[in-house]
Design a protein around this motif. Structure first.
Motif, short mmCIF file in Angstrom:
data_model
loop_
_atom_site.label_atom_id
_atom_site.label_comp_id
_atom_site.label_asym_id
_atom_site.label_seq_id
_atom_site.Cartn_x
_atom_site.Cartn_y
_atom_site.Cartn_z
N TYR A 290 31.57 20.86 -18.12
CA TYR A 290 32.80 20.92 -17.70
C TYR A 290 33.37 19.63 -16.77
N GLY A 291 34.60 19.41 -16.67
CA GLY A 291 35.24 18.18 -16.01
C GLY A 291 36.30 18.56 -15.32
N ASP A 292 36.89 17.50 -14.44
CA ASP A 292 38.18 17.69 -13.75
C ASP A 292 39.28 18.29 -14.70
N PRO A 293 40.09 19.25 -14.38
CA PRO A 293 40.18 19.75 -12.80
C PRO A 293 39.48 21.23 -12.53
N VAL A 294 38.45 21.56 -13.52
CA VAL A 294 37.63 22.71 -13.27
C VAL A 294 36.85 22.41 -12.12
N GLU A 295 36.65 23.57 -11.34
CA GLU A 295 35.62 23.58 -10.07
C GLU A 295 34.71 24.51 -10.32
N VAL A 296 33.42 24.27 -10.06
CA VAL A 296 32.22 25.12 -10.09
C VAL A 296 32.56 26.44 -9.57
N THR A 297 33.30 26.69 -8.52
CA THR A 297 33.43 27.94 -7.95
C THR A 297 34.34 28.93 -8.66
N ASP A 298 35.39 28.10 -9.40
CA ASP A 298 36.23 28.86 -10.25
C ASP A 298 35.36 29.30 -11.54
N LEU A 299 34.68 28.52 -12.10
CA LEU A 299 33.99 28.70 -13.21
C LEU A 299 32.85 29.82 -12.94
N THR A 300 32.27 29.90 -11.89
CA THR A 300 31.29 30.89 -11.36
C THR A 300 32.02 32.19 -11.18
N ALA A 301 33.13 32.16 -10.62
CA ALA A 301 33.99 33.53 -10.42
C ALA A 301 34.25 34.12 -11.82
N ALA A 302 34.74 33.16 -12.75
CA ALA A 302 35.21 33.49 -13.99
C ALA A 302 34.05 34.27 -14.77
N LEU A 303 33.00 33.56 -14.80
CA LEU A 303 31.75 34.01 -15.44
C LEU A 303 31.33 35.26 -14.83
N LEU A 304 31.08 35.55 -13.46
CA LEU A 304 30.37 36.79 -12.97
C LEU A 304 31.59 37.85 -13.03
N GLY A 305 32.69 37.61 -13.32
CA GLY A 305 33.92 38.66 -13.36
C GLY A 305 33.63 39.42 -14.92
N LYS A 306 32.99 38.70 -15.82
CA LYS A 306 32.90 39.26 -17.11
C LYS A 306 31.43 39.45 -17.64
N TYR A 307 30.61 38.72 -17.19
CA TYR A 307 29.23 38.81 -17.69
C TYR A 307 28.11 38.94 -16.76
N LYS A 308 26.94 39.82 -16.97
CA LYS A 308 25.84 39.75 -15.91
C LYS A 308 25.02 38.80 -16.21
N LEU A 309 24.75 37.79 -15.18
CA LEU A 309 23.99 36.57 -15.25
C LEU A 309 22.76 36.77 -14.69
N ALA A 310 21.57 36.38 -15.40
CA ALA A 310 20.19 36.70 -14.78
C ALA A 310 19.87 35.49 -13.92
N ASP A 311 20.36 34.28 -14.08
CA ASP A 311 19.94 33.27 -13.25
C ASP A 311 21.11 31.91 -13.72
N MET A 312 21.32 30.88 -12.98
CA MET A 312 22.16 29.99 -13.09
C MET A 312 21.66 28.70 -12.45
N GLU A 313 21.95 27.66 -13.13
CA GLU A 313 21.61 26.24 -12.63
C GLU A 313 22.94 25.28 -12.91
#
Length: 329
Positions: A290-313
């Protein structure tokens, strides 16, 4: 500050004879050979100030070694002009040799059958080095680089690491103003690389020697160079600091990797993020660049809202990736 190196619209062309692939074509080429012009360096312009440390990088075949050979006077440019310490290197080769030192990682300037100590003596006579300067430099270089331990061995008996330490010392015996380093750490182990980097850094800082370094080892560049010149296909594609290079090319090089607890047919992101993200999915393992203007916090929130994650890096841009993007850019 004074410019030590001035290159203006520098170009170097080679004429290559083309041979046919078939027997008939090979015989024909003996009498009527076709020729092709290869543009090794094209319209290259840059300046380097006194005391600067510049990384001169590019992929194989980019024109780095050809450029250094023109700066050192080994090759005559096809067009354009270059001066090193105010001299034309090709026209004033002897005077230029007194101002520069050069180390080519895969070639040696040492005498194969002579001990290192005697090789240094030969160079002292060649460069007419005053005795006090020679004694001071030999002692300092031998002490710092640990050369004394093998100074009486023939060069052909040295390990690669020992030879490279002797090569760099030899290139500096006559107190050059400019040092050209072409792959000085190639094939060396970690300990030798660290000691050579520290020594080169010391020479640049304490003696004000201007250094132009070409290498494929990005750790050399990251730890030593204050400025980068990137060339590809003989042309300059970037000239600036590492910070500027990162700012220009690192925008799409951040990545977010995670493992799903449960498989999903596809990974969906908010529509506003889609143009700035690239998704690669391999079973439960997913990588999103991903690149600007996407922020990792927004990306994490979007994924955790829809999927169950086992781990992340979360991974920031790596220097190798940034430089590769510069080559391609």
């Amino acid at each position: 500050m004074t410019n030590v190196i001035d290159a203006e619209h520098l170009s170097k062309d080679y004429v290559v004879n083309l041979k046919g692939s078939s027997l008939k074509g090979m015989v024909r080429s003996l009498f009527h050979s076709e020729k092709k012009i290869v543009h090794a360096v094209q319209d290259l312009s840059f300046t380097i100030e006194q005391g600067d440390f510049v990384g001169f990088i590019g992929p194989n075949g980019a024109g780095k070694s050809t450029s250094i050979k023109m700066l050192s006077g080994i090759l005559q440019p096809t067009s354009g002009k270059v001066t090193v310490c105010g001299l034309d290197p090709a026209k004033k080769r002897i005077q230029n040799a007194m101002n520069v030192g050069a180390v080519f990682g895969q070639k040696t300037q040492l005498w194969w059958d002579l001990p290192v100590r005697e090789t240094f003596e030969v160079l002292r006579r060649m460069y007419c080095i005053p005795d006090d300067v020679y004694q001071k430099n030999v002692k300092e270089f031998m002490d710092y680089l640990g050369i004394e331990a093998f100074a009486d061995q023939a060069v052909r008996q040295l390990s690669l690491g020992q030879r490279m330490r002797a090569e760099i010392a030899a290139s500096l015996l006559h107190d050059p103003k400019v040092l050209f380093l072409d792959e000085p750490t190639i094939g060396l182990d970690v300990n030798v690389k660290v000691s050579l980097r520290e020594f080169i850094k010391k020479i640049n800082k304490e003696r004000g020697v201007t250094v132009l370094l070409t290498t494929h080892d990005m750790q050399d560049i990251e730890q030593l160079a204050r400025r980068l010149i990137v060339i590809n296909h003989g042309e300059k594609v970037f000239n600036g600091s590492m910070e500027e290079l990162t700012k220009r090319y690192a925008g799409q090089l951040r990545s977010f990797r995670f493992t799903l607890q449960e498989d999903a047919e596809k990974i969906e992101l908010p529509e506003r993020m889609v143009p700035y993200c690239s998704i690669t999915k391999d079973g439960l393992h997913v990588t999103i660049q991903y690149g600007d203007p996407v922020e990792v916090t927004d990306l994490t929130a979007a994924l955790l809202g829809k999927y169950k994650l086992a781990d992340m890096e979360i991974k920031g841009p790596q220097i190798d990736d940034i430089v590769m993007a510069a080559y391609q850019g």
